[in-house]
Design a protein around this motif. Sequence first.
Motif, PDB file in Angstrom:
ATOM      1  N   VAL A  52      30.424  -4.663  -1.983  1.00 62.19           N
ATOM      2  CA  VAL A  52      29.465  -5.080  -0.950  1.00 62.19           C
ATOM      3  C   VAL A  52      28.240  -5.724  -1.596  1.00 62.19           C
ATOM      4  CG1 VAL A  52      27.932  -4.288   0.894  1.00 62.19           C
ATOM      5  CG2 VAL A  52      30.217  -3.302   0.674  1.00 62.19           C
ATOM      6  N   VAL A  53      27.741  -5.102  -2.657  1.00 63.66           N
ATOM      7  CA  VAL A  53      26.557  -5.619  -3.345  1.00 63.66           C
ATOM      8  C   VAL A  53      26.853  -6.991  -3.952  1.00 63.66           C
ATOM      9  CG1 VAL A  53      24.983  -5.229  -5.278  1.00 63.66           C
ATOM     10  CG2 VAL A  53      25.610  -3.332  -3.792  1.00 63.66           C
ATOM     11  N   ILE A  54      28.014  -7.127  -4.564  1.00 59.24           N
ATOM     12  CA  ILE A  54      28.390  -8.418  -5.160  1.00 59.24           C
ATOM     13  C   ILE A  54      28.511  -9.479  -4.075  1.00 59.24           C
ATOM     14  CG2 ILE A  54      30.262  -9.648  -6.316  1.00 59.24           C
ATOM     15  CD1 ILE A  54      30.745  -7.127  -7.981  1.00 59.24           C
ATOM     16  N   SER A  55      29.084  -9.104  -2.940  1.00 62.67           N
ATOM     17  CA  SER A  55      29.213 -10.055  -1.823  1.00 62.67           C
ATOM     18  C   SER A  55      27.852 -10.544  -1.365  1.00 62.67           C
ATOM     19  CB  SER A  55      29.952  -9.383  -0.660  1.00 62.67           C
ATOM     20  OG  SER A  55      29.877 -10.173   0.505  1.00 62.67           O
ATOM     21  N   LEU A  64      18.091  -4.869  -2.992  1.00 60.19           N
ATOM     22  CA  LEU A  64      19.319  -5.420  -3.561  1.00 60.19           C
ATOM     23  C   LEU A  64      19.276  -5.348  -5.085  1.00 60.19           C
ATOM     24  CD1 LEU A  64      21.989  -6.964  -3.547  1.00 60.19           C
ATOM     25  CD2 LEU A  64      20.681  -9.087  -3.259  1.00 60.19           C
ATOM     26  N   SER A  65      18.130  -5.673  -5.669  1.00 59.29           N
ATOM     27  CA  SER A  65      17.994  -5.626  -7.127  1.00 59.29           C
ATOM     28  C   SER A  65      18.244  -4.218  -7.656  1.00 59.29           C
ATOM     29  CB  SER A  65      16.600  -6.100  -7.543  1.00 59.29           C
ATOM     30  OG  SER A  65      16.370  -7.425  -7.116  1.00 59.29           O
ATOM     31  N   HIS A 109      24.716  -0.714 -10.485  1.00 59.40           N
ATOM     32  CA  HIS A 109      26.083  -1.091 -10.845  1.00 59.40           C
ATOM     33  C   HIS A 109      26.118  -1.880 -12.157  1.00 59.40           C
ATOM     34  CE1 HIS A 109      27.842   0.370  -7.118  1.00 59.40           C
ATOM     35  NE2 HIS A 109      26.843  -0.187  -6.469  1.00 59.40           N
ATOM     36  N   SER A 110      25.035  -1.791 -12.922  1.00 60.71           N
ATOM     37  CA  SER A 110      24.937  -2.436 -14.249  1.00 60.71           C
ATOM     38  C   SER A 110      25.080  -3.949 -14.183  1.00 60.71           C
ATOM     39  CB  SER A 110      25.994  -1.847 -15.205  1.00 60.71           C
ATOM     40  OG  SER A 110      25.789  -0.466 -15.369  1.00 60.71           O
ATOM     41  N   LEU A 111      24.708  -4.529 -13.070  1.00 58.18           N
ATOM     42  CA  LEU A 111      24.720  -5.988 -12.920  1.00 58.18           C
ATOM     43  C   LEU A 111      23.318  -6.512 -13.226  1.00 58.18           C
ATOM     44  CD1 LEU A 111      26.856  -6.058  -9.643  1.00 58.18           C
ATOM     45  CD2 LEU A 111      27.636  -6.648 -11.946  1.00 58.18           C
TER      46      LEU A 111
END
Length: 387
Positions: free
Chosen positions: A229-232, A256-257, A263-265
């Motif tokens: 969901v976060v990546i989307s 969002l950040s 998630h280590s993004l």
Amino acid sequence: MTRTKKSAASSKRINPEKRQQPAAAQGSSAAGPIDAASLIDKSHTLLAQSNFELAIKFLDRALELEPSNIEARELVGIAELEAGDEERGREHLLQLFPPHAAEPPSHPSPYLYLAQSASEPQEALGYYSTATAMLEKRIAEKDRKGKGKQQGAEGEDEEVDEDVQMAVTALVAMIEIWMSDLCFEEAAEKNCDSLIQRALSISPNDPEVKLSLASIRMSQSRFEDAKQVVISLYNDLEGREPFDPILPALPVRLALSRLLLEHSLHLEALDILSTVREEDSLNIEGAYLEGWALYLRAEAIKENPSLLTSTITKAEDGEDDEPMSVEECLSESMRSLVECAKLYEDQEYEDEGIGSHVAELLEELTKNGVVPAIHDEEDEDGDVEMA
């Protein structure tokens, strides 16, 4: 469910609805007699300008002239709440309900404001539930009228959007309550799933709805679902320049950040934070998250040096855009954290968690001999100066 931040009601204010002004207000003049309608008309302008103090004076005068004027009573309640006097604001709004009035309000604004100012979670949920039911009914009716027809006038589209946004905001606020104050209740998970489905049915691409969905999945330990969901959501915003109207509000991007970092993004979080930092250089949380993201990026490279080769991208000039080394990440991190610490002190920021974490990180970086990065910046005349 896993407990998240404590919140009896959403901190996001919902603006009073724009209803048609009385004809007397539209035709009033400065030279004519002062009546309640003209005072209410002026108060709408003052509320739009966030001049709550003066709006209250106009509305108090309107109520002196017409004590039973429902619109003046509602607006002064909203103005008092926005000005910070919750007790007086709630007192005015509650007079719109029986036994003070023959019937409760038929529009959602009073319920939403009472929900936001409620001290008890169950009270807030009650008002939110009534408001969302009203809004969902209005949205459904408009959808039915719009079937097979061309889009309506611009004003109608804006009104639909406003209803959708108010409904989404209220549903997300209810989810926050179930995930914080009422997280240990047996029905918490079921209610969150039900509420998020309602929000998705109204506005499936709304960033706040997606963030709320990701938070729910995280609390359910469905980490991969949350990550998707976060990546989307990130993919929807990737490549947007600062001040792009497509970008959601700063608080949404900050949230969002945080999820991207969970998630280590790290690079994705830094991409979103770059828009926050450019739009509001005095934002404390933006500076903090930027410093923290750079620190985490350095730690990730230490554990997996191959990240330095796997993230090379093409710059605008066609040359390879080399990723920052561990040393560069830490230096940039310290720069952001030093700036954050100064902003924190200057603004007397109340979030002690950020303050203590920034101090802890700066102490560690200093002990390890890290020096804040220095950037070349252009002043207004185009001359280069050292930051």
